[in-house]
Design an enzyme around this catalytic site. Structure first.
Site, short mmCIF file in Angstrom:
data_model
loop_
_atom_site.label_atom_id
_atom_site.label_comp_id
_atom_site.label_asym_id
_atom_site.label_seq_id
_atom_site.Cartn_x
_atom_site.Cartn_y
_atom_site.Cartn_z
N GLU A 95 0.82 -1.20 0.00
CA GLU A 95 0.00 0.00 0.00
C GLU A 95 0.86 1.26 0.00
OE1 GLU A 95 -4.07 -1.65 2.05
OE2 GLU A 95 -2.59 -0.76 3.38
N CYS A 108 3.46 8.63 0.61
CA CYS A 108 4.05 7.70 1.58
C CYS A 108 4.12 6.33 0.90
CB CYS A 108 3.18 7.68 2.83
SG CYS A 108 3.69 6.43 4.02
N CYS A 115 6.63 -6.96 6.79
CA CYS A 115 7.83 -6.51 7.51
C CYS A 115 8.20 -7.58 8.53
CB CYS A 115 7.56 -5.18 8.20
SG CYS A 115 9.03 -4.49 9.02
N CYS A 119 6.98 -4.78 14.98
CA CYS A 119 6.74 -3.78 16.02
C CYS A 119 5.31 -3.95 16.54
CB CYS A 119 6.96 -2.37 15.47
SG CYS A 119 8.64 -2.13 14.86
N CYS A 122 2.11 -1.89 15.25
CA CYS A 122 2.01 -1.65 13.81
C CYS A 122 1.27 -2.77 13.08
CB CYS A 122 3.43 -1.51 13.26
SG CYS A 122 3.54 -1.50 11.47
N CYS A 335 -0.76 6.38 9.80
CA CYS A 335 0.54 5.82 10.17
C CYS A 335 0.37 4.56 11.02
CB CYS A 335 1.26 6.90 10.98
SG CYS A 335 3.00 6.62 11.05
S1 SF4 Z 1 6.76 0.09 12.35
FE1 SF4 Z 1 5.85 -1.59 11.15
S2 SF4 Z 1 6.69 -1.37 9.08
FE2 SF4 Z 1 7.98 -0.11 10.47
S3 SF4 Z 1 9.67 -1.47 11.07
FE3 SF4 Z 1 8.08 -1.73 12.63
S4 SF4 Z 1 6.83 -3.48 11.92
FE4 SF4 Z 1 8.07 -2.78 10.19
#
Ligand code: SF4
Length: 351
Positions: A95, A108, A115, A119, A122, A335
């Site tokens: 996206e 963006c 990923c 995190c 996220c 975000c």
């Molecule tokens: S915030 Fe999300 S996209 Fe960014 S490094 Fe952490 S898990 Fe990956």
């Protein structure tokens, strides 16, 4: 360019393309024409290279693939933000988001499908990692998003993925976006945002990066940061500070510190004090980002009073602070919310 692997045309250098044409009895300048179509005119197929003869186009098509990212789904938020799901040649999606603001617009974009860093706040992190994007797929996002907003002014690598874990493709994409024989945008208008892997900060510095760098800090305390960014256990804030000092000493560029305010987690005055101490090490601008709650993370948005006190604390110490209001929340474009909800989960289950 040997072996049976079919290369994506956009992974080939200009010199390799010149040799390819010469080896196949074509003139060397054909490579320049093809390169122009690929990176300056952003064409999306061999057939679109109309200054090349039909034979030359067929020759390219017989030897290379052309893996583009195309617009699969487009959604518009009530605040004008547009989210695009890009379809990739292997069926996955990433996206990108176009955020208009007055006479400016920021694109963006993503650097990876999913990923690996997981995190805890996220949505992308919940998907896991599938693959890196190619240089061409990264540039395609910019091209398509700029078609939605002709006044595209800035590009931020803050979509899906950690740019430093796909560094070479990201670096090459920035070269293509900024090159005079590419999209000719200024590197001053590009920001790469990373959780800050020290050895990659040093590499970016040694490479003489001209783009802006933003550190997604979110906690200026090792234990607390490790709770939300599990990858942080591999190094310490001291190592990040040392790497950033190295970056500043060589680039003289002011850093941006991104700090997502998570309610009752990192939004107290004690947290603000730690952030202020961290920021004393180099000139910074702090972006305070309002959290957009993601299901199953357990995190909540900071209370407005706590946010105000946090920001006031920093401003009283003469720090440059911007509060980034949430945009595109109603279409999961804000975000930390990018996740291609249905598509990639389905594909990951199938593969
Ligand atoms: S915030 Fe999300 S996209 Fe960014 S490094 Fe952490 S898990 Fe990956």
């Amino acid at each position: 360019m040997s072996g049976k692997e079919i290369l994506d045309i956009r992974s080939v250098t200009r010199e390799e393309l010149e040799n390819f044409f010469l080896q196949h009895g074509e003139k060397k300048f054909r490579a320049g024409q093809a390169y122009d179509w690929l990176w300056k005119k952003s064409c999306q197929s061999f057939n679109a290279m109309t200054t090349l003869s039909k034979e030359a186009r067929q020759l390219l098509a017989s030897q290379f693939s052309f893996n583009t990212a195309s617009v699969a789904i487009k959604q518009q938020s009530s605040d004008g933000t547009i989210k695009v799901a890009f379809g990739l040649h292997d069926g996955f999606q990433v996206e990108g988001v176009m955020i208009p603001s007055g006479d400016r617009a920021t694109a963006c974009i993503s650097s990876q499908v999913g990923c690996s860093l997981g995190c805890n706040f996220c949505a992308t992190g919940k998907l896991g990692f599938t693959r890196n994007l190619t240089t061409g797929e990264i540039v395609d996002q910019v091209v398509h998003l700029s078609n939605l907003a002709p006044h595209l002014s800035n590009i931020v690598f803050m979509g899906m993925g950690e740019p430093f874990l796909n560094y070479e493709a990201v670096k090459m994409a920035i070269e293509k976006i900024t090159a005079t024989d590419g999209l000719a945008m200024s590197p001053q208008r590009i920001t790469v945002s990373s959780i800050g892997i020290p050895k990659m900060i040093r590499k970016m510095t040694d490479d003489g990066a001209k783009f802006h760098f933003a550190l997604s800090l979110h906690a200026a305390n090792d234990k607390k940061r490790e709770k939300i960014i599990p990858f942080h256990r591999n190094y310490s804030l001291t190592e990040i500070i040392d790497a950033l000092k190295y970056y500043y000493a060589h680039s003289h560029k002011r850093l941006t510190i991104e700090y997502i305010l998570l309610g009752k987690f990192n939004d107290t005055i004690a947290d603000a004090k730690e952030l202020a101490v961290f920021c004393k090490n180099f000139p910074v601008k702090i972006n305070i980002i309002e959290y957009n709650p993601v299901k199953e993370t357990g995190f909540i948005k900071s209370d407005p009073e706590d946010e105000k006190a946090f920001v006031n604390f920093l401003e009283k110490r003469n720090m440059v602070v911007n509060v980034r209001k949430s945009r595109g929340q109603d279409i999961d474009a804000a975000c930390g919310q990018l996740a291609c909800h249905s598509r990639n989960k389905q594909l990951i289950n199938i593969l």
